[in-house]
Design a protein around this motif. Structure first.
Motif, PDB file in Angstrom:
ATOM      1  N   PRO A 101       0.847  -1.207   0.000  1.00  0.00           N
ATOM      2  CA  PRO A 101       0.000   0.000   0.000  1.00  0.00           C
ATOM      3  C   PRO A 101       0.871   1.241   0.000  1.00  0.00           C
ATOM      4  O   PRO A 101       1.866   1.351   0.700  1.00  0.00           O
ATOM      5  N   ASP A 102       0.444   2.183  -0.770  1.00  0.00           N
ATOM      6  CA  ASP A 102       1.209   3.389  -0.966  1.00  0.00           C
ATOM      7  C   ASP A 102       1.001   4.333   0.211  1.00  0.00           C
ATOM      8  O   ASP A 102      -0.117   4.541   0.667  1.00  0.00           O
TER       9      ASP A 102
ATOM     10  N   ALA B  72      -1.152   7.385  -0.690  1.00  0.00           N
ATOM     11  CA  ALA B  72      -2.406   7.168  -1.420  1.00  0.00           C
ATOM     12  C   ALA B  72      -3.535   7.981  -0.799  1.00  0.00           C
ATOM     13  O   ALA B  72      -4.428   8.444  -1.496  1.00  0.00           O
ATOM     14  N   ASP B  73      -3.548   8.175   0.500  1.00  0.00           N
ATOM     15  CA  ASP B  73      -4.681   8.857   1.149  1.00  0.00           C
ATOM     16  C   ASP B  73      -4.401  10.313   1.410  1.00  0.00           C
ATOM     17  O   ASP B  73      -5.109  10.958   2.161  1.00  0.00           O
TER      18      ASP B  73
END
Lengths: 321, 298
Positions: free
Chosen positions: A310-311, A314-315
């Motif tokens: 997960p990056d 990303a959020d």
């Protein structure tokens, strides 16, 4: 050899030489090999009599199939104009292009050979060269057609003059080439005293074998000269050839023992029919799309099996909205 | 190659097709797709190809002409090919050269033979007969050749003109620079001389010290350094130079009209009265006016 001798005088010369001959018994035709004069005289007598009865009575029938395209039709017409000993016939129906009907046609017209142009799918031209009545026949695939009407081919020659035929030496390398050479000589060489032939030799055919294909070229001979039977001094070096056309390339497919059929005597191992070539190309192109689909599914599988971590970022902008 | 049976033949082509697929998939990349549509060559020839040598020889015997006929019946020449392998099929120029040389060599040999035989073989200049290409066609060929030649020549000319223009421009710019320099130099020298004169206090002997170069005195004259082209005209003459007496006569009329109507002539007042003409009955100064207006309007 320095004297000017016209054609009529060649025959007059023979009786002149005969004055020495009457002393000898009739041994001239068999030829005394060591007496050069006699051999020459025999040849001259032969020339004027054309060897105990040999006369080139070749007659070629030239036809084509229906649905022949314009380029190949012009090629056929060019060949008709090059060969005064040929006879052009009307188009033959597609169904009857095999065997019996054509043989009958050839018999009917009293020809000794036939050149049949068959155009398949409006794209490929096949040429049958057939010696009648029991002679061998050859089927060629014709490529690289350039007709005489092309403006780049600038030469011109007398219509019906006898050509000089030149063959490259690899015609003698193998039996099937020898047979082809003989057939080409007989079909493309104009008979000697044919009533539509013209006297001088002002063009030359060149047949060569390159890459197992027979290439045909027709050149006009231009050499500086003042007299009809002697080239000007040094003129042979100033000789130039200008291409007249047409041009084509023959790929022998099969040689049959009979006319338009019969036992196969020779098959070209390197021949690939144009249909196969086209099918191959299509298959290559078809392969592209299938490959793309495969590549896509492969990529998907790969992604599924190796998920990305997960990056962290990303959020980052999700809260801003 | 092995000796094949004759009735094996029929299904041969079908067999060949299947084998071809296998063999030619690997050859797919080596498709020689030149402009001349040369068919693809298989790497390994199909093993099942028929090659009946004896049969071929038999047929050859059947059809060939008797051995001892005169060469003039056949007119064939065989040409040895020196480096035959060197001719690449796809190299158009080399291939055509090979064919050309083959034909050339063959023709030479044939001509020598024909000359020995003493037969006429060259067309005399006055032998006119039907040619294989019609005259109209040859006209087209000729016009095409001429057109090509003209195109080339025009391209050459255009290129030369462009080069010349470039050269000329350079030369011109050079000349302009030189002239400007010269002008500057001369002005400088005059200034210097003046200063000199000033410094030396306007002494009377200064006239002789004028050792400036005026360039033959031409550069200060009207008409530039090129020299006078019309010696009959004095400088400062705006009349346009030597004219004939007739035109001088017309000049007087011109002057009168100009003074009356301004330069350019009268506009539309031919039938209207001016201050002077109100009291003139019967026209007044008809000598220059009557009909002259109409003529000058043009």
């Amino acid at each position: 050899m320095g004297r000017k001798r016209k054609h009529s005088e060649a025959e007059a010369a023979a009786p002149v030489k005969d004055d020495s001959a009457p002393e000898r018994p009739k041994r001239t035709l068999l030829g005394w090999k060591d007496k050069k004069e006699d051999v020459e005289e025999a040849k001259e007598a032969a020339a004027s009599v054309s060897v105990p009865g040999f006369r080139n009575k070749e007659k070629v029938l030239v036809t084509c199939s229906r649905r022949i395209s314009f380029r190949y039709r012009h090629l056929m017409l060019n060949i008709v104009s090059l060969l005064p000993h040929c006879k052009k016939d009307s188009k033959v129906e597609a169904k009857s292009s095999k065997g019996a009907t054509l043989n009958e046609l050839v018999e009917l017209k009293g020809s000794s050979s036939c050149l049949f142009f068959e155009c398949r799918k409006h794209k490929d031209l096949y040429m049958w060269m057939v010696k009648s009545p029991s002679g061998p026949s050859v089927k060629f695939l014709v490529n690289a057609v350039h007709t005489m009407e092309e403006l780049k081919l600038t030469g011109n020659h007398l219509k019906g003059s006898r050509p000089l035929l030149t063959f490259s030496s690899n015609f003698d390398k193998d039996v099937h080439w020898k047979l082809l050479k003989e057939m080409l000589t007989q079909v493309f060489g104009i008979p000697k005293e044919h009533r539509k032939s013209k006297p001088y030799h002002d063009h030359v055919f060149a047949f060569s074998i390159v890459d197992d294909h027979i290439w045909f070229r027709n050149y006009q001979i231009s050499v500086p000269h003042n007299e009809a039977d002697k080239v000007a001094r040094g003129g042979l070096d100033k000789m130039t050839l200008v291409e007249v056309g047409p041009r084509f390339c023959l790929n022998p497919i099969k040689i049959f023992g009979g006319s338009f059929g019969g036992p196969t005597l020779y098959e070209n191992p390197f021949y690939v029919s144009p249909n196969q070539i086209r099918a191959l190309e299509k298959r290559n192109k078809a392969g592209k799309f299938a490959k793309k689909i495969k590549a896509k599914t492969r990529r998907k599988m790969h992604e599924l099996s190796n998920p990305l971590e997960p990056d962290e970022f990303a959020d980052m902008w999700k809260d801003d909205e | 190659m092995s000796f094949e049976d004759d009735d094996f033949v029929e299904d041969d082509e079908m067999n060949m097709i299947d084998e071809d697929e296998a063999a030619s998939d690997s050859e797919a990349e080596s498709l020689s797709d030149s402009d001349e549509e040369i068919t693809e060559k298989l790497a390994e020839p199909t093993k099942t190809a028929v090659y009946n040598r004896d049969g071929l020889l038999d047929k050859l015997q059947d059809i060939s002409w008797p051995e001892d006929i005169d060469w003039t019946h056949k007119l064939t020449v065989e040409i040895e090919q020196g480096q035959q392998a060197a001719v690449d099929v796809n190299d158009d120029l080399a291939r055509e050269m090979a064919f050309y040389t083959q034909a050339l060599v063959g023709t030479r040999q044939a001509f020598e033979k024909l000359q020995e035989m003493g037969l006429p073989f060259l067309r005399p200049g006055d032998y006119y007969a039907e040619m294989v290409k019609s005259d109209t066609h040859m006209e087209k060929v000729k016009s095409k050749l001429l057109y090509e030649k003209r195109q080339m020549e025009e391209a050459e000319e255009r290129r030369k003109a462009r080069d010349n223009k470039k050269m000329a421009k350079e030369v011109q710019s050079q000349k302009m620079k030189e002239r400007a320099k010269q002008k500057k130099d001369e002005i400088e020298s005059v200034k210097k001389w003046r200063k000199q004169r000033q410094q030396s206090g306007f002494s009377e002997k200064g006239a002789g010290e004028l050792d400036l170069e005026f360039g033959n005195g031409k550069s200060f004259q009207r008409g530039g350094g090129g020299g006078k082209k019309r010696p009959g005209v004095s400088p400062g003459d705006r009349s346009g130079g030597k004219g004939k007496t007739a035109s001088r006569m017309n000049n007087k009329k011109r002057e009168f009209r100009d003074s009356k109507f301004g330069h350019g002539g009268r506009k539309g007042l031919s039938k209207q009265n001016t201050a002077e003409t109100t009291n003139d009955f019967k026209g007044g100064f008809r000598g220059g006016k009557a009909g002259g207006n109409k003529r000058q309007k043009r």
